[in-house]
Motif scaffolding. Structure first.
Motif, PDB file in Angstrom:
ATOM      1  N   UNK A 166      25.113  -4.376  73.659  1.00  0.00           N
ATOM      2  CA  UNK A 166      26.383  -3.655  73.606  1.00  0.00           C
ATOM      3  C   UNK A 166      27.377  -4.564  74.322  1.00  0.00           C
ATOM      4  N   UNK A 167      28.223  -5.242  73.536  1.00  0.00           N
ATOM      5  CA  UNK A 167      29.167  -6.215  74.082  1.00  0.00           C
ATOM      6  C   UNK A 167      30.201  -5.524  74.962  1.00  0.00           C
ATOM      7  N   UNK A 168      30.851  -6.309  75.780  1.00  0.00           N
ATOM      8  CA  UNK A 168      31.847  -5.774  76.712  1.00  0.00           C
ATOM      9  C   UNK A 168      32.989  -5.064  76.005  1.00  0.00           C
ATOM     10  N   UNK A 169      33.274  -5.445  74.739  1.00  0.00           N
ATOM     11  CA  UNK A 169      34.350  -4.786  73.989  1.00  0.00           C
ATOM     12  C   UNK A 169      33.869  -3.549  73.229  1.00  0.00           C
ATOM     13  N   UNK A 170      32.580  -3.182  73.427  1.00  0.00           N
ATOM     14  CA  UNK A 170      32.035  -1.983  72.788  1.00  0.00           C
ATOM     15  C   UNK A 170      31.351  -2.234  71.449  1.00  0.00           C
ATOM     16  N   UNK A 171      31.395  -3.467  70.964  1.00  0.00           N
ATOM     17  CA  UNK A 171      30.752  -3.808  69.700  1.00  0.00           C
ATOM     18  C   UNK A 171      29.247  -3.944  69.899  1.00  0.00           C
ATOM     19  N   UNK A 172      28.479  -3.380  68.971  1.00  0.00           N
ATOM     20  CA  UNK A 172      27.033  -3.555  69.005  1.00  0.00           C
ATOM     21  C   UNK A 172      26.697  -4.845  68.274  1.00  0.00           C
ATOM     22  N   UNK A 173      26.101  -5.788  68.998  1.00  0.00           N
ATOM     23  CA  UNK A 173      25.789  -7.099  68.438  1.00  0.00           C
ATOM     24  C   UNK A 173      24.278  -7.290  68.373  1.00  0.00           C
ATOM     25  N   UNK A 174      23.836  -8.052  67.367  1.00  0.00           N
ATOM     26  CA  UNK A 174      22.430  -8.385  67.239  1.00  0.00           C
ATOM     27  C   UNK A 174      22.290  -9.897  67.152  1.00  0.00           C
ATOM     28  N   UNK A 175      21.443 -10.458  68.002  1.00  0.00           N
ATOM     29  CA  UNK A 175      21.185 -11.892  68.006  1.00  0.00           C
ATOM     30  C   UNK A 175      19.744 -12.126  67.621  1.00  0.00           C
ATOM     31  N   UNK A 176      19.528 -13.184  66.864  1.00  0.00           N
ATOM     32  CA  UNK A 176      18.178 -13.615  66.515  1.00  0.00           C
ATOM     33  C   UNK A 176      17.987 -14.980  67.164  1.00  0.00           C
ATOM     34  N   UNK A 177      16.943 -15.086  68.008  1.00  0.00           N
ATOM     35  CA  UNK A 177      16.730 -16.299  68.795  1.00  0.00           C
ATOM     36  C   UNK A 177      15.307 -16.802  68.575  1.00  0.00           C
ATOM     37  N   UNK A 178      15.172 -18.103  68.313  1.00  0.00           N
ATOM     38  CA  UNK A 178      13.874 -18.734  68.129  1.00  0.00           C
ATOM     39  C   UNK A 178      13.094 -18.645  69.440  1.00  0.00           C
ATOM     40  N   UNK A 179      11.902 -18.041  69.409  1.00  0.00           N
ATOM     41  CA  UNK A 179      11.111 -17.823  70.618  1.00  0.00           C
ATOM     42  C   UNK A 179      10.568 -19.121  71.204  1.00  0.00           C
ATOM     43  N   UNK A 229      14.550 -21.429  71.770  1.00  0.00           N
ATOM     44  CA  UNK A 229      15.719 -20.791  72.361  1.00  0.00           C
ATOM     45  C   UNK A 229      16.971 -20.959  71.524  1.00  0.00           C
ATOM     46  N   UNK A 230      16.828 -21.575  70.356  1.00  0.00           N
ATOM     47  CA  UNK A 230      17.982 -21.746  69.472  1.00  0.00           C
ATOM     48  C   UNK A 230      18.447 -20.391  68.950  1.00  0.00           C
ATOM     49  N   UNK A 231      19.758 -20.187  68.965  1.00  0.00           N
ATOM     50  CA  UNK A 231      20.324 -18.958  68.413  1.00  0.00           C
ATOM     51  C   UNK A 231      20.433 -19.145  66.904  1.00  0.00           C
ATOM     52  N   UNK A 232      19.699 -18.329  66.174  1.00  0.00           N
ATOM     53  CA  UNK A 232      19.644 -18.463  64.723  1.00  0.00           C
ATOM     54  C   UNK A 232      20.696 -17.627  64.025  1.00  0.00           C
ATOM     55  N   UNK A 233      21.085 -16.504  64.663  1.00  0.00           N
ATOM     56  CA  UNK A 233      22.051 -15.618  64.017  1.00  0.00           C
ATOM     57  C   UNK A 233      22.699 -14.715  65.064  1.00  0.00           C
ATOM     58  N   UNK A 234      23.988 -14.489  64.899  1.00  0.00           N
ATOM     59  CA  UNK A 234      24.732 -13.539  65.726  1.00  0.00           C
ATOM     60  C   UNK A 234      25.583 -12.725  64.769  1.00  0.00           C
ATOM     61  N   UNK A 235      25.433 -11.405  64.829  1.00  0.00           N
ATOM     62  CA  UNK A 235      26.265 -10.575  63.958  1.00  0.00           C
ATOM     63  C   UNK A 235      26.459  -9.200  64.570  1.00  0.00           C
ATOM     64  N   UNK A 236      27.560  -8.570  64.163  1.00  0.00           N
ATOM     65  CA  UNK A 236      27.783  -7.190  64.565  1.00  0.00           C
ATOM     66  C   UNK A 236      26.721  -6.363  63.866  1.00  0.00           C
ATOM     67  N   UNK A 237      26.114  -5.437  64.600  1.00  0.00           N
ATOM     68  CA  UNK A 237      25.067  -4.613  64.017  1.00  0.00           C
ATOM     69  C   UNK A 237      25.612  -3.862  62.806  1.00  0.00           C
ATOM     70  N   UNK A 238      24.834  -3.843  61.769  1.00  0.00           N
ATOM     71  CA  UNK A 238      25.174  -3.190  60.502  1.00  0.00           C
ATOM     72  C   UNK A 238      26.310  -3.889  59.778  1.00  0.00           C
ATOM     73  N   UNK A 239      26.603  -5.142  60.161  1.00  0.00           N
ATOM     74  CA  UNK A 239      27.623  -5.905  59.451  1.00  0.00           C
ATOM     75  C   UNK A 239      27.141  -6.106  58.013  1.00  0.00           C
ATOM     76  N   UNK A 240      28.010  -5.882  57.069  1.00  0.00           N
ATOM     77  CA  UNK A 240      27.629  -6.006  55.670  1.00  0.00           C
ATOM     78  C   UNK A 240      26.974  -4.760  55.128  1.00  0.00           C
TER      79      UNK A 240
END
Length: 108
Positions: free
Chosen positions: A71-84, A87-98
């Motif tokens: 839950x970002x500081x601006x109130x947006x729900x964000x989802x990140x996908x990170x390579x275990x 540690x590379x960030x594979x994807x960042x998007x607002x939840x339910x984007x699209x």
């Protein structure tokens, strides 16, 4: 007859102990590779400051990834996908984007 029972019991105990050791060893090896959940959370929060809502570890496209919901500081729900592993960030998007309001993917 008593000796056969004792030998059979000892053999059974060794088989069980070996099986348990194998399971524990496999679990330890699986967790020993890659980054810890705490490290993944640190990476995610550096990218999107806020409050972590959920962390899931799963296999996607043949690699182990963490999905981190923040839950970002601006109130947006964000989802990140990170390579275990890296540690590379594979994807960042607002939840339910699209997706539409029901969570179904929109057709364009």
């Amino acid at each position: 007859m008593e000796k056969k029972f004792i030998a059979g019991s000892a053999l059974g105990a060794l088989v069980i102990a070996g099986g348990i050791a194998g399971v524990v060893s496999a679990q330890t090896a699986a967790r020993a590779t890659g980054l810890t959940e705490a490290q993944i959370i640190e990476i995610a929060l550096a990218e999107v400051p806020g409050e972590v809502q959920e962390v899931e570890r799963e296999r996607e496209r043949g690699i182990i990834v963490y999905e981190v919901e923040i839950l970002a500081e601006d109130g947006t729900e964000m989802e990140l996908e990170i390579d275990a592993e890296t540690g590379d960030i594979l994807q960042v998007e607002a939840e339910h984007e699209g997706c539409d309001k029901d969570g179904d993917h929109k057709d364009t």
